[in-house]
Design an enzyme around this catalytic site. Structure first.
Site: not given
Ligand code: GLU
Length: 480
Positions: A251-252
Site C-alpha cells: 500500500s501507499k
C-alpha cells in the site's frame, strides 16, 4: 483460442498490483496468440472517480499492453463498459429467477440494517427466498423496490479448480444469498463479471487472489446457466516491506505504488513491466531476469506463477531501472531526461556531454538534478581532498606544481573537447615526472571539488568549458 480480460473498476489511480494483473492476463493470452479484452467495471456508481478510465487506458498504452477488444477499439462483444450493458444483466437475472436460481427480494433498507445489527456476520436471513408467486406479483405491480438475489444451495460443497492454487472447496452453507441486481437497476460486480466473461468468451479469468474465496459463488452461476466454467488463474498477493522487517499488503505507506507515481519518480515503463513480471512468476528455462514485453510473451506460462505472496522490493526495482537507463541510447536518454531536469543550466555547460556522463551514473531520472549540481556550482571542499594514496600524492606542494603547469597548458588549448584536452595534458607527465593518473587526479579534484565524480578531469572540463575550468583551477591554487 485463449481469451483473457483485464476488468478494472475506474476508482482512482492504477495500483501496481492492478498493472501486474493486467500484464499477466495479457501475457497468458498473447503466449497463445489469443485475445486480450479490456472491460471497464463501473457498476459501483458510488466509487467512480472521474478520469480513472483515462488513467487505465493510458497506462496500458504506455506499457504496451494493447487490447484486441475494448472501449474505443470496439469488437464483437461490446459495449465494453458495464454501465452501457445494463439491460443485458437484467435479462440474465430474470432468466435465473425463472429457472429457480435467483429470487426477488423486497426487504427494506431498515429491515436489512436491523438484521445487520442483530447478526454480527451481517448475513441475509433469506426472508424473501420463499415468497409466493402472488406476493411477488403484487409487490412488482405496486412498484415496491427490489433487488435480485442468488439462491445458494443450502447444503453440499462447491468445488472449483484454480490453475495456481489448485482445488478450492467451500461448504454451500457458508455462501450468502448475494445480491445480483441492485435496487438502482445496476448489477453487482459479482453478477456482471460472470455474465460478461461468458458473453465475451473469456476462457481464463486472471485476477488477484482476493477473489479466490468468492469464486465458488461465481461457478454456481455458471452451473445455474448451464455454461462451461472458465479457467481460473488467481494471482499471489503483493506485499510491501514494513520498517520493522514484517510484510503487509502493498500500500501507499510502502512507497509509490501507483504506476503514474513511479513514472513521475523517474522510473521507465519497461523497467516497471519487467520487474512486476517477476513478482509472482518465474521463468522456467531462463537464468536471465531481463525481458522485453515480446520476450515475456514467448516465455510466460501459467505454471510459472507462484502461489506464495510476492514482496515488492523498491531497491530491486531501482536496480532494474538503472540497468534499463544505462542501456538507453544517448539521444533517447536526453529526450526522456528533459521533463525531470528542474535545474536552470547555465550557458557555459555542455548539456549533451553532461547528460552522456550522467547516464550511467543514475538509477532513476529524478536523481539527475542532484548529480549535476557540481557541474554548475563548485562545491565547497577542503584541500585534504587532494591527498591520494593510490596516486602517491602526499604533498600539497606537488598539487600546486601540477595545477600551475596545467593552467599554463590549458590556457593555450582552444578546442575544449575531451580528446584535445587529454592530448594537451599528457606531456605534463614526463615534464613533471609524475604518472598521468596523478596529474589527472589533481586536476579532477580542482575542477569538481569532489572525490568521486561522473567522468574524469578532461570530461568534466569539456562539460564546464574553458573559462570555468580555469576559474576553478585558480580557486584551487588560491586554497593551496
Ligand atoms: N473490477 C474488479 C476489480 O477491479 C475485477 C476483478 C476481476 O478481474 O474479476 O477488482
Amino acid at each position: 483460442m485463449t481469451v483473457t480480460r483485464f476488468a478494472p473498476s475506474p476508482t482512482g489511480y492504477m495500483h501496481i498490483g492492478n498493472l501486474r494483473t493486467a500484464l499477466y492476463s495479457y501475457l497468458i493470452s498473447k503466449h497463445d496468440d489469443g485475445k486480450f479484452i479490456l472491460r471497464i467495471e463501473d457498476t459501483d456508481r458510488e466509487r467512480l472517480v472521474e478520469g480513472a478510465t483515462d488513467i487505465i487506458k493510458s497506462t496500458l498504452a504506455i506499457t504496451g499492453l494493447g487490447y484486441d477488444e475494448g472501449p474505443d477499439v470496439g469488437g464483437d462483444h461490446g459495449p465494453y463498459v458495464q454501465s452501457e450493458r445494463k439491460p443485458i444483466y437484467m435479462e440474465y437475472a430474470k432468466k435465473l429467477v425463472d429457472a429457480g436460481h435467483a429470487y426477488y427480494c423486497f426487504c427494506t433498507k431498515e429491515r436489512l440494517e436491523e438484521l445487520h445489527n442483530e447478526d454480527a456476520l451481517g448475513g441475509y436471513d433469506r426472508h424473501c427466498r420463499n415468497l409466493s408467486k402472488e406476493e411477488i406479483e403484487k409487490n412488482l405491480n405496486a412498484g415496491v423496490p427490489y433487488v435480485i438475489r442468488q439462491k445458494m444451495p443450502l447444503d453440499g460443497v462447491t468445488t472449483y479448480y484454480d490453475s495456481v492454487f489448485g482445488e478450492i472447496s467451500m461448504n454451500n452453507s457458508e455462501l450468502q444469498d448475494q445480491i445480483l441486481m441492485k435496487a438502482d437497476g445496476y448489477p453487482t460486480y459479482n453478477f456482471a463479471h460472470v455474465i460478461d466473461d461468458y458473453l465475451m468468451g473469456v476462457t481464463h479469468v486472471v485476477r488477484g487472489s482476493e477473489y479466490l474465496t468468492s469464486t465458488p459463488k461465481y461457478v454456481l452461476l455458471y452451473d445455474a446457466f448451464g455454461w462451461e466454467r472458465p479457467n481460473y488463474v488467481h494471482l499471489p498477493l503483493l506485499m510491501g516491506k514494513n520498517a520493522d522487517g514484517t510484510v503487509s499488503k502493498l500500500s501507499k505507506r510502502h512507497g509509490a505504488v501507483s504506476f503514474q507515481d513511479l513514472i513521475d519518480d523517474g522510473y521507465l515503463p519497461e523497467a516497471i513491466v519487467n520487474y512486476i513480471a517477476l513478482l509472482g512468476w518465474c521463468p522456467k528455462n531462463s537464468e536471465s531476469e531481463f525481458f522485453t514485453l515480446d520476450e515475456l510473451k514467448a516465455v510466460f506460462t501459467i505454471d510459472g506463477v507462484s502461489k506464495s505472496p510476492a514482496v515488492f522490493d523498491f531497491e530491486k526495482l531501482l536496480w532494474f531501472n538503472g540497468e534499463y537507463i544505462h542501456k538507453l541510447d544517448d539521444e533517447e536518454f536526453k529526450m526522456l531526461s528533459a521533463r525531470f531536469i528542474k535545474t536552470e543550466i547555465p550557458a557555459n555547460i555542455n548539456r549533451n556531454k553532461m547528460l552522456e556522463l550522467l547516464k550511467t551514473r543514475i538509477s532513476k531520472f529524478t536523481e539527475l538534478d542532484e548529480k549535476m549540481e557540481f557541474f554548475i556550482t563548485l562545491p565547497e571542499y577542503d584541500t585534504e581532498l587532494f591527498y591520494n594514496k593510490k596516486n602517491k600524492i602526499a604533498d600539497l606542494e606537488v598539487v600546486k606544481t601540477v595545477l600551475e603547469a596545467a593552467k599554463e597548458t590549458l590556457c593555450s588549448v582552444n578546442s575544449f573537447d575531451n580528446d584535445s584536452l587529454f592530448a594537451a595534458l599528457m606531456p605534463l607527465s614526463e615534464k613533471l615526472g609524475l604518472k598521468t593518473g596523478a596529474i589527472m587526479w589533481c586536476i579532477r579534484i580542482a575542477v569538481s571539488g569532489m572525490a568521486a565524480t561522473p567522468g574524469g578531469a578532461t570530461e568534466i572540463m569539456e562539460v564546464i568549458g574553458k573559462e570555468e575550468s580555469l576559474a576553478r583551477i585558480d580557486k584551487a591554487l588560491a586554497k593551496l
